[in-house]
Design a protein around this motif. Structure first.
Motif, short mmCIF file in Angstrom:
data_model
loop_
_atom_site.label_atom_id
_atom_site.label_comp_id
_atom_site.label_asym_id
_atom_site.label_seq_id
_atom_site.Cartn_x
_atom_site.Cartn_y
_atom_site.Cartn_z
N LEU A 63 1.15 -1.21 0.53
CA LEU A 63 0.38 -0.35 -0.13
C LEU A 63 0.88 1.15 0.28
O LEU A 63 2.23 1.18 0.28
CB LEU A 63 -0.89 -0.14 1.77
N SER A 64 0.50 2.27 -0.52
CA SER A 64 1.49 3.28 -1.18
C SER A 64 -0.04 5.13 -0.22
O SER A 64 -1.80 4.58 -0.21
CB SER A 64 1.18 4.21 -2.08
N CYS A 65 0.52 5.74 0.27
CA CYS A 65 -0.22 6.70 1.07
C CYS A 65 0.31 8.41 0.37
O CYS A 65 1.35 8.46 0.82
CB CYS A 65 -0.27 6.52 1.97
N VAL B 150 3.81 22.24 5.88
CA VAL B 150 4.71 22.89 6.58
C VAL B 150 5.95 21.07 7.04
O VAL B 150 7.04 21.34 6.71
CB VAL B 150 5.13 23.48 7.60
N THR B 151 5.47 20.81 7.77
CA THR B 151 5.63 19.53 8.69
C THR B 151 4.90 18.18 9.24
O THR B 151 4.34 18.56 9.47
CB THR B 151 6.33 20.36 9.88
N ILE B 152 5.71 17.28 8.05
CA ILE B 152 4.62 15.95 9.09
C ILE B 152 5.05 15.34 9.77
O ILE B 152 6.87 15.46 9.58
CB ILE B 152 4.62 15.07 7.67
N THR B 153 4.63 15.43 11.10
CA THR B 153 5.75 14.14 12.05
C THR B 153 5.02 13.01 11.76
O THR B 153 6.14 12.36 12.46
CB THR B 153 4.92 15.37 13.56
N ALA C 144 11.04 13.49 2.34
CA ALA C 144 11.20 14.45 1.21
C ALA C 144 9.73 14.48 -0.14
O ALA C 144 9.03 15.44 0.27
CB ALA C 144 12.42 14.69 0.43
N ARG C 145 9.19 13.22 -0.13
CA ARG C 145 7.51 12.89 -0.89
C ARG C 145 6.87 13.06 -0.10
O ARG C 145 5.26 12.81 -0.45
CB ARG C 145 8.31 11.97 -1.71
#
Length: 119
Positions: free
Chosen positions: A20-22, A29-32, A74-75
């Protein structure tokens, strides 16, 4: 504002594998933390796996040793490699993300992708 789009679900025989991909998009701004939860008919939504920006991983007990979560920071993309699938893994799998939009801490969910495992 974040949109999470899941892909990779489908039908597979017991013992098989799925990936699976998401992908997250929007004014992030920032994913924690990103991860996966699942919900089977009549059941509560349960934790499958999560991964933080520091690559700390957490797995639900029922999938430990069989599933592997990874993240491309990064993506803003997370993957779930599911091996040795069992019929009890059948569920709708939802992508989850915790993130900061500006100074606001937020959480969002994808629409889900169906996984069906036949015996």
């Amino acid at each position: 504002q974040v949109q999470l789009v899941e892909s990779g679900g489908g039908l597979v025989q017991a013992g098989g594998s799925l990936r699976l991909s998401c992908a997250a998009s929007g004014s992030i701004v920032t994913i924690t933390r990103m991860g996966w939860y699942r919900q089977a008919p009549g059941n509560q939504r349960e934790l499958v796996a999560t991964i933080t920006s520091g690559a700390i991983r957490n797995y639900g007990d029922s999938v430990k040793g069989r599933f592997t979560i990874s993240r491309d920071n990064a993506r803003n993309t997370v993957h779930l490699q599911m091996d040795s699938l069992k019929p009890e893994d059948t569920a709708v799998y939802y992508c989850n993300a915790r993130y900061y939009s500006g100074s606001w801490a937020k959480e969002d969910w994808g629409q889900g992708t169906e996984v069906a495992v036949s015996s």
